[in-house]
Design an enzyme around this catalytic site. Structure first.
Site, mmCIF file in Angstrom:
data_model
loop_
_atom_site.group_PDB
_atom_site.id
_atom_site.type_symbol
_atom_site.label_atom_id
_atom_site.label_comp_id
_atom_site.label_asym_id
_atom_site.label_seq_id
_atom_site.Cartn_x
_atom_site.Cartn_y
_atom_site.Cartn_z
ATOM 1 C CB CYS A 148 37.890 -54.713 52.958
ATOM 2 S SG CYS A 148 36.827 -55.844 52.039
ATOM 3 C CG HIS A 172 36.048 -51.184 53.700
ATOM 4 N ND1 HIS A 172 36.291 -51.228 52.345
ATOM 5 C CD2 HIS A 172 35.330 -52.304 53.994
ATOM 6 C CE1 HIS A 172 35.757 -52.332 51.848
ATOM 7 N NE2 HIS A 172 35.163 -52.992 52.834
ATOM 8 C CG ASN A 190 32.978 -54.050 49.968
ATOM 9 O OD1 ASN A 190 34.140 -53.784 49.665
ATOM 10 N ND2 ASN A 190 32.666 -54.747 51.042
HETATM 11 N N1 COA Z 1 17.087 -57.862 48.843
HETATM 12 C C1 COA Z 1 15.979 -58.045 49.599
HETATM 13 N N2 COA Z 1 15.987 -58.701 50.755
HETATM 14 C C2 COA Z 1 17.149 -59.215 51.170
HETATM 15 C C3 COA Z 1 18.339 -59.079 50.426
HETATM 16 C C4 COA Z 1 18.271 -58.359 49.224
HETATM 17 N N3 COA Z 1 19.350 -58.170 48.452
HETATM 18 N N4 COA Z 1 19.338 -59.681 51.090
HETATM 19 C C5 COA Z 1 18.794 -60.193 52.215
HETATM 20 N N5 COA Z 1 17.479 -59.911 52.256
HETATM 21 C C6 COA Z 1 16.515 -60.271 53.289
HETATM 22 C C7 COA Z 1 16.945 -61.434 54.143
HETATM 23 O O1 COA Z 1 16.633 -62.655 53.533
HETATM 24 C C8 COA Z 1 16.160 -61.177 55.414
HETATM 25 O O2 COA Z 1 14.855 -61.637 55.220
HETATM 26 P P1 COA Z 1 14.025 -62.312 56.434
HETATM 27 O O3 COA Z 1 13.902 -61.227 57.465
HETATM 28 O O4 COA Z 1 12.755 -62.669 55.791
HETATM 29 O O5 COA Z 1 14.860 -63.470 56.890
HETATM 30 C C9 COA Z 1 16.087 -59.660 55.517
HETATM 31 O O6 COA Z 1 16.376 -59.175 54.198
HETATM 32 C C10 COA Z 1 17.083 -59.070 56.501
HETATM 33 O O7 COA Z 1 18.342 -59.702 56.266
HETATM 34 P P2 COA Z 1 19.629 -59.276 57.064
HETATM 35 O O8 COA Z 1 20.778 -60.108 56.594
HETATM 36 O O9 COA Z 1 19.332 -59.245 58.525
HETATM 37 O O10 COA Z 1 19.780 -57.772 56.559
HETATM 38 P P3 COA Z 1 20.768 -56.669 57.035
HETATM 39 O O11 COA Z 1 20.062 -55.454 57.417
HETATM 40 O O12 COA Z 1 21.799 -57.231 57.987
HETATM 41 O O13 COA Z 1 21.527 -56.321 55.676
HETATM 42 C C11 COA Z 1 23.650 -56.751 54.668
HETATM 43 C C12 COA Z 1 22.285 -57.310 55.018
HETATM 44 C C13 COA Z 1 24.469 -57.836 53.993
HETATM 45 C C14 COA Z 1 23.455 -55.571 53.733
HETATM 46 C C15 COA Z 1 24.339 -56.273 55.975
HETATM 47 O O14 COA Z 1 24.252 -57.291 56.948
HETATM 48 C C16 COA Z 1 25.769 -55.916 55.774
HETATM 49 O O15 COA Z 1 26.097 -54.979 55.072
HETATM 50 N N6 COA Z 1 26.690 -56.617 56.466
HETATM 51 C C17 COA Z 1 28.075 -56.347 56.386
HETATM 52 C C18 COA Z 1 28.594 -56.927 55.119
HETATM 53 C C19 COA Z 1 29.959 -56.428 54.782
HETATM 54 O O16 COA Z 1 30.292 -55.305 55.053
HETATM 55 N N7 COA Z 1 30.726 -57.291 54.144
HETATM 56 C C20 COA Z 1 32.001 -56.978 53.648
HETATM 57 C C21 COA Z 1 32.973 -56.786 54.728
HETATM 58 S S1 COA Z 1 34.434 -56.139 54.028
#
Ligand code: COA
Length: 314
Positions: free
Chosen positions: A108, A234, A264
Site C-alpha cells: 500500500c 493511505h 482499501n
Molecule cells: N463484523 C463484525 N465483527 C467483527 C468483524 C466484522 N467484519 N471483524 C471482526 N469482528 C469482531 C472480532 O471477531 C472481535 O470479536 P471478539 O471481541 O468477540 O473477539 C471484535 O470484532 C473486535 O475485533 P478486532 O480485530 O479487535 O477489531 P478492530 O477494532 O481492531 O477492527 C480492523 C478490525 C481489521 C477493522 C482493524 O484492526 C484494522 O483496520 N486494522 C488495520 C488493517 C489494515 O489497515 N490493513 C491493511 C494495511 S495496508
C-alpha cells in the site's frame, strides 16, 4: 530539472459492493463496518492491467499527451495479472509508450515509492513518465473471512510526470521510505493464496509508522503541518487517519478521503484520493501536499510534493 504532474486520472470497476451486500452473507453489520473502518462501499472487478490502462489514458488526455510522449511506465501493484511478465509491459504496449516499464511492489506504500523513484529518474534523464498505482485485491481476498472481506476493493490512479513542462523544481521536496521485514507475518498472502492479517497489530504499527515517517519528512523539508495544503493518506481505516491527524495536529478538512466509497485499494488508494482532490479543485499551483502510506512488509513511505506546473525552485 523541473518536474510537474501535468495529467492525472482514475479508474474504478463498475460493480459496487455495499456493506448491506456483505451483511447478507457474512456475520457483520453496516454499523460495525462504518464504526470500525469508515467504509460504506467498495468497487470490485476487472484486471490490474485494464484498470491501469484506463487510468493512464485519462491522465494522458488531461495532459494533452499520447503514449508516444511517454518514456517510462511504472506500475505500483501487489496484484499483477500474471507472475510473469510484469503487468506494466501490457500497459506500456496498450498505450504505445516508448522506453521502459517495470512493476514495483511495496504494497500500500507502493505509489509513494514509485513517485519518489520516478521523480529521481526524471531529474537525471528528463522526459515524461506515467506512475500508476493499481490493485485488484478482491482476487486475493477470502470473501468468507469477515475480518478482511469488508476492507478491500479494486481501483487505479495514475499521474503523468513531465520534466519538460517548465516546472522549476523537483516534484518531491522530501521523502522517507521504510520497511520492517520482521513484521511480514502480520499481513501476507502466499502465492495462489488469500490475505491473512493480524488486524489489531497492523493498526497499531500503521499509526506509529505513519507518525514517525511523516515527522521525519516534515523535518527534512523544514516545514510544519500548517504549511501543507492537503494530506493524502493511505485509505485503509478512517480511525488510522484520524489518529495520525490528531497526533500531528492536522485538520481533517485538509485531508483527502475516498475510503468511504472505495475501501482499501492498496497502491491505488493514494492516487485515487489525490486525483479526486485535484478534480475537485482542491489543489493550486505551488501547494505543498503530503502523501503517506503503509502496508504489507511492513512498508511505509511519506513524501511532500509541490503541486503544479509553475512550481518555483526549491
Ligand atoms: N463484523 C463484525 N465483527 C467483527 C468483524 C466484522 N467484519 N471483524 C471482526 N469482528 C469482531 C472480532 O471477531 C472481535 O470479536 P471478539 O471481541 O468477540 O473477539 C471484535 O470484532 C473486535 O475485533 P478486532 O480485530 O479487535 O477489531 P478492530 O477494532 O481492531 O477492527 C480492523 C478490525 C481489521 C477493522 C482493524 O484492526 C484494522 O483496520 N486494522 C488495520 C488493517 C489494515 O489497515 N490493513 C491493511 C494495511 S495496508
Amino acid at each position: 530539472m523541473g518536474i510537474a504532474i501535468t495529467g492525472w486520472g482514475t479508474a474504478l470497476p463498475d460493480k459496487v459492493v455495499t456493506n448491506a451486500d456483505l451483511e447478507v452473507r457474512l456475520d457483520t453489520s453496516d454499523q460495525w463496518i462504518v464504526d470500525r473502518t469508515g467504509i460504506r462501499e467498495r468497487r470490485v472487478g476487472g484486471t490490474t492491467s485494464a484498470l491501469a490502462i484506463e487510468a493512464c489514458e485519462r491522465a494522458l488526455v488531461r495532459a494533452g499527451r499520447s503514449g508516444d510522449d511517454v518514456g517510462l511506465v511504472v506500475l505500483a501493484t501487489t496484484t499483477p495479472d500474471q507472475t510473469i511478465p510484469a503487468s506494466s509491459a501490457s500497459i506500456h504496449h496498450a498505450l504505445g509508450c516508448r522506453g521502459g516499464a517495470f512493476d514495483l511492489n511495496a504494497a500500500c506504500a507502493g505509489f509513494v515509492y514509485a513517485l519518489v523513484t520516478v521523480d529521481a529518474l526524471l531529474q537525471k534523464g528528463g522526459g515524461r513518465a506515467l506512475v500508476v498505482g493499481t490493485d485488484t485485491l478482491s482476487r486475493v481476498t477470502d470473501h468468507d473471512d469477515r475480518s478482511t472481506a469488508i476492507l478491500f476493493g479494486d481501483g487505479s490512479g495514475a499521474v503523468l510526470l513531465d520534466a519538460e513542462a517548465g516546472g522549476a523544481g523537483p516534484l518531491v521536496l522530501g521523502a522517507d521510505l521504510g520497511v520492517d521485514g520482521s513484521a511480514a507475518g502480520l499481513l501476507f498472502a502466499e502465492v495462489g493464496g488469500t490475505i491473512q492479517m493480524e488486524g489489531r497489530e497492523v493498526f497499531r504499527r500503521a499509526v506509529r509508522a505513519e507518525i514517525d515517517s511523516i515527522t521525519k519528512v516534515l523535518d527534512t523539508c523544514g516545514i510544519t503541518p500548517d504549511d501543507l495544503a492537503l494530506f493524502v493518506p493511505h485509505q485503509a481505516n478512517v480511525r488510522i487517519i484520524d489518529a495520525v491527524n490528531e497526533r500531528l495536529g492536522f485538520p481533517s478538512e485538509r485531508t483527502a478521503l475516498v475510503l468511504e466509497r472505495t475501501g482499501n485499494t492498496s497502491a491505488a488508494s493514494i492516487p485515487l484520493a489525490l486525483c479526486e482532490a485535484a478534480d475537485a479543485g482542491r489543489l493550486r499551483d505551488g501547494d505543498l501536499v503530503l502523501l503517506s502510506g503503509f502496508g504489507a512488509g511492513m512498508t511505509w513511505a511519506s513524501a511532500v510534493i509541490r503541486w503544479g506546473t509553475a512550481a518555483p525552485a526549491r
